[in-house]
Structures are given as C-alpha cells and as structure tokens.
Motif scaffolding. Structure first.
Motif, short mmCIF file in Angstrom:
data_model
loop_
_atom_site.label_atom_id
_atom_site.label_comp_id
_atom_site.label_asym_id
_atom_site.label_seq_id
_atom_site.Cartn_x
_atom_site.Cartn_y
_atom_site.Cartn_z
N ASP A 5 -0.74 10.45 -0.87
CA ASP A 5 -1.97 10.44 -0.09
C ASP A 5 -2.75 11.73 -0.39
O ASP A 5 -2.23 12.82 -0.26
CB ASP A 5 -1.58 10.38 1.40
N TYR A 7 -8.38 6.32 6.48
CA TYR A 7 -8.28 4.85 6.34
C TYR A 7 -9.23 4.08 7.24
O TYR A 7 -9.22 2.86 7.24
CB TYR A 7 -6.84 4.41 6.63
N CYS A 58 -3.72 5.02 -2.97
CA CYS A 58 -3.09 6.33 -3.15
C CYS A 58 -2.76 6.54 -4.63
O CYS A 58 -2.66 5.59 -5.40
CB CYS A 58 -1.77 6.41 -2.38
N THR A 99 -0.98 4.77 11.26
CA THR A 99 -2.36 4.27 11.23
C THR A 99 -2.43 2.77 11.50
O THR A 99 -3.27 2.30 12.27
CB THR A 99 -3.01 4.57 9.86
N VAL A 126 0.84 -1.20 0.00
CA VAL A 126 0.00 0.00 0.00
C VAL A 126 0.87 1.25 0.00
O VAL A 126 2.02 1.21 0.43
CB VAL A 126 -0.94 -0.01 1.24
N GLY A 127 0.35 2.37 -0.48
CA GLY A 127 1.07 3.64 -0.35
C GLY A 127 1.30 4.37 -1.65
O GLY A 127 1.07 3.84 -2.73
N ASN A 184 5.81 7.41 4.12
CA ASN A 184 4.92 6.36 4.63
C ASN A 184 4.48 6.59 6.06
O ASN A 184 3.86 5.72 6.68
CB ASN A 184 5.64 5.00 4.55
N LYS A 213 2.18 8.33 7.64
CA LYS A 213 0.76 8.21 8.00
C LYS A 213 0.32 6.75 8.04
O LYS A 213 -0.40 6.32 8.94
CB LYS A 213 -0.08 9.00 6.99
N LEU A 214 0.80 5.97 7.06
CA LEU A 214 0.45 4.54 7.02
C LEU A 214 1.02 3.81 8.24
O LEU A 214 0.34 3.00 8.86
CB LEU A 214 0.98 3.89 5.74
N CYS A 258 4.68 -0.86 3.06
CA CYS A 258 4.40 0.52 2.66
C CYS A 258 5.34 0.93 1.54
O CYS A 258 6.56 0.90 1.70
CB CYS A 258 4.59 1.46 3.85
#
Length: 443
Positions: free
Chosen positions: A351, A356, A420, A383, A347-348, A377, A379-380, A372
C-alpha cells in the motif's frame, strides 16, 4: 573520452550502455543488485565494464555524465554525492533523445499510459515507420541503435521525467493525474503533478499537448502554469472545439478545422477510461495524418494490453479477469466501474498510502466478496470488513483463486485488481498477473 556511468543494469541501463559505447563514451555499468544473466551476456559480449551487488564510488564519482535507472530514488546517498559534485544525472529518455531527429510522441499519466501508448503505436504502425519504447518493451536507447525508426511512441513514467533536462516530444500526452508513488515525492501531490508536467516543459508553440480536460488536477495546473505548446484537450463531458470529445457513441476529433468522426460501437476495449485512451491515441494519429479508415480499423482490432482488464477464462459461467497492472486505487476504480456483473475482488499488496474512499460506491453496489492478497492486509480488512459479507485473507495466489472459485456463482466476475504495488509477494505486477492466470488455468 567522456565517461558515462550507468546506475542500474536493467533494460534501460543496458540499452544506454550500448548506445553510449557506440557514441564513443567510456562506459561503466554499476548495479547494487544482481544483473540478470541475459543482460550480463550483452555487456560482456560488447566489452562494457560492469559490476553488481555494489557501487564502487571511486569508479562512479569520476563520471562526466550519469544515467540513473528510474527505480533509484534521489534520496540515495550516492545520488546525493553525485549532485553535490555537480555531475549531471539524466534518465535514459534524456540521454537517448540527444541522438535522434525522430518525431517523438511522449505519453505519461497515472493510469492508462501503457494502453494509450500501445494503442497509439497500433494506430500508427500501418502507415508510419514507428517504434514503441520507454517504460515498455525494448529500451529507447537500444532501438535508436538497432532500428533507428523515424517516429517513436514513448511511454514515460514520472520517475523518468524527474531526470530530463532538454527532452522535448513533438506530441506530449497526459492521460490523467491521480495520487500515486507519493512515497517518492515526500507525500506531496503537487511535486508529483509537477513531475508529470515536465513532459511539456521544453515544448514550443510548434508542439502539441494532448490531455484529459475532465481531469481537474491537469486543468487547474495548466491555469497557473501555462505551457508553450498547442493544447488539444479530450473530454467525455463537454464539446471541444480543438481536440476530441465523445457524443452519441461517436468520437469527434477536430484539429485546425479538419474533423474526423469515429463510431465507437465496435471498440474492442470496454469502459469509459478506454474511450479516453482511444481519444488520446486517435488525436495523435490524426495529428500525424493517419487516414481515417486506418484509425477506424485499428481501433476495432486492437487487442488491449496484458494484465490490464485481460479476460482470462470463463469457467462454470464465471469470467476470470486479470487486472494486475492496477497498482493504484484509481486504476482499480476504472476496473470496478467497467464491470456489469457481481464481483469477487482479489485486492492487496504494498500500500503506497492508499485512500480507498472513491471505491466505496462500487464496492457497496457490485462487490460480493473480497479476497485480500498481501503480506499486510490489516488496512483492507478495516476499510472493507463491514461492506461485504465475505472477506478473506491469504498470501498465496493459488489459494486466492481457489477461494474465488468456491465463492463465485454463475454470472459473476472474479477480478484481480490489486490497487497496490506487487513487491511483497511477487517479483512485479507481470509475475502477479501470470501467477493468477496459471492458477485459473489449473482450476
């Protein structure tokens, strides 16, 4: 001779330039970036004046009409100057639609529009003379010039709808509306919703609007902003009198008391969202009087869209899936929802103000590791860091796939579904998807 200035020398720009020249406009193409060699060749061959890596204002502000590429935001000072001077700005869809009497099916939505447009075209093509254009494949303008189909299925983004004035599809489809591209709409969801509904703003009582009745954003907007067109909703939750619904593994589509019933057990597309895409496409086909047998066979042999839940390879009983087209959270929601096996999730990217939270139940339940893949990265990591045992950062697709290979066990799915945009490490989502597939094949 009217002067047509085209901002952006990509697929839609060059298509518009060719159509404009054929319709006796004086045409000038201007691109702030570099124009791809294959497009330059076309412009030179057709003796169309162009420039790249600059916008010469004196050659632009004297336009009678400007066609702006959907990638250029309204905030840009050149666009502001054009508006101040009262010069009309249109999208390619608006410009081209003036030169055709074809029946147009316009499809928009935050997610599912490419699959729905491709599937709709697939359902129609055996019985109708039909082109597929818009946000997909060859430009609409160029197809009008070269192929001149009697029918068109157009995939249309909100950016293209921002610059329509008289555009009116015979059949409009809104697949769903979820927060996306809010950076272009001053972070106001309502502005984005209004942009999507521009697809129906010129429709009359002879036209049709097909939409997801389970989508509260759409149904609420329709309550306060009624449209002229005949409404044909589709739903997974309730029975629909005029439109489509899903019950006991069957699609039931009714238009003016004319009903068709389709079994869905042999649909090649998986997931609830794809049943919705199939309902929308089949409703269009039924409206355009495609035979039931044709609709059924076409639904069964449809192969899907590249970079959208595309099964790449199975290695050591691990399935690798390319969903690079998932450029927002809602698209990734559908991907995670449709998975039955434990997931190693890549993911990533860029953004766009993602929230999420709607993914949490799936991540808790199905995701065993997160990789990520982005320039930033943080924020990921913040989160999802506490939700999974393994969370790893990388900036290289090849490395992401190697890590996934190490982490995944027999029976797992490795899913690239970035949620994203792709413009930090890749040219576009296609480039990202192809790099993923190449990396998987090189394992």
């Amino acid at each position: 001779m009217k002067r047509l200035v085209i901002l952006g020398g990509g697929e839609s720009g060059v298509g518009t330039a060719l159509l404009g020249k054929a319709k006796a406009y004086e045409v000038f193409v201007s691109d702030r970036g570099k124009i791809k060699p294959e497009y330059k060749k076309v412009l030179i061959h057709n003796e169309i004046e162009w420039e790249e890596e600059q916008h010469t204002e004196s050659k632009i502000l004297n336009a009678d009409l400007v066609m702006k590429s959907p990638g250029i935001p309204d905030k840009v000072s050149l666009v502001q100057k054009l508006k101040k001077n009262g010069i009309t700005i249109v999208s390619e869809i608006e410009f081209a639609s003036k030169f055709t009497t074809a029946t147009i099916v316009g499809i928009t939505g935050s997610n599912g529009k490419t699959t729905t447009a491709t599937l709709t075209h697939h359902l129609l093509k055996d019985e109708l003379n039909v082109g597929l254009a818009g946000n997909i494949g060859d430009s609409f303008a160029q197809q009008l010039l070269v192929k001149n189909y009697e029918n068109y299925v157009l995939e249309i983004s909100s950016f293209q709808l921002d610059d329509v004035i008289d555009f009116k599809p015979k059949i409009a489809v809104i697949t769903n509306i979820t927060p996306d591209h809010l950076d272009r709409y001053d972070y106001q969801f309502e502005k984005y919703v209004k942009a999507k509904f521009r697809i129906a703003m010129n429709q009359t009582s002879d036209d049709y609007l097909i939409y997801d009745a389970d989508d509260e954003v759409i149904t609420n907007h329709l309550k306060t902003n009624p449209v002229q067109s005949i409404l044909l909703p589709f739903s997974l939750k309730e029975e629909i009198e005029n439109g489509a619904y899903f019950k006991d593994n069957k699609l039931i589509i009714t238009i003016d008391n004319n009903q068709i019933i389709m079994p869905t057990t042999s649909l090649t597309l998986e997931g609830k969202h794809n049943i919705k895409n199939a309902m929308a496409a089949s409703t269009v086909a039924h409206l355009l009087r495609i035979r039931k047998q044709t609709i059924r066979e076409s639904l069964e042999n449809f192969q899907g869209v590249e970079h959208r839940l595309e099964q790449v390879l199975k290695i050591n009983k691990v399935q690798y899936i390319n969903d690079s087209k998932a450029t927002n959270v809602n698209a990734t929601y559908f991907a995670l929802e449709s998975m039955d096996a434990p997931i190693v999730w890549i993911v990533g990217g860029v953004d766009k103000g993602n929230d999420y939270r709607e993914l949490f139940p799936f991540v808790n339940e199905k995701v065993k590791a997160i990789i990520c893949l982005g320039v930033d990265n943080e924020k990921l990591m913040d989160t999802f860091g506490n939700m999974v045992d393994i969370i790893i950062e990388t900036q290289f697709m090849s490395e992401a796939v190697k890590i996934a290979y190490k982490v995944a066990e027999s029976g797992d799915n490795v899913l690239l579904s970035p949620a994203c945009a792709s413009f930090d490490l890749f040219e576009n989502y296609e480039d990202r998807g192809r790099q993923f597939k190449d990396a998987v094949r090189n394992l």
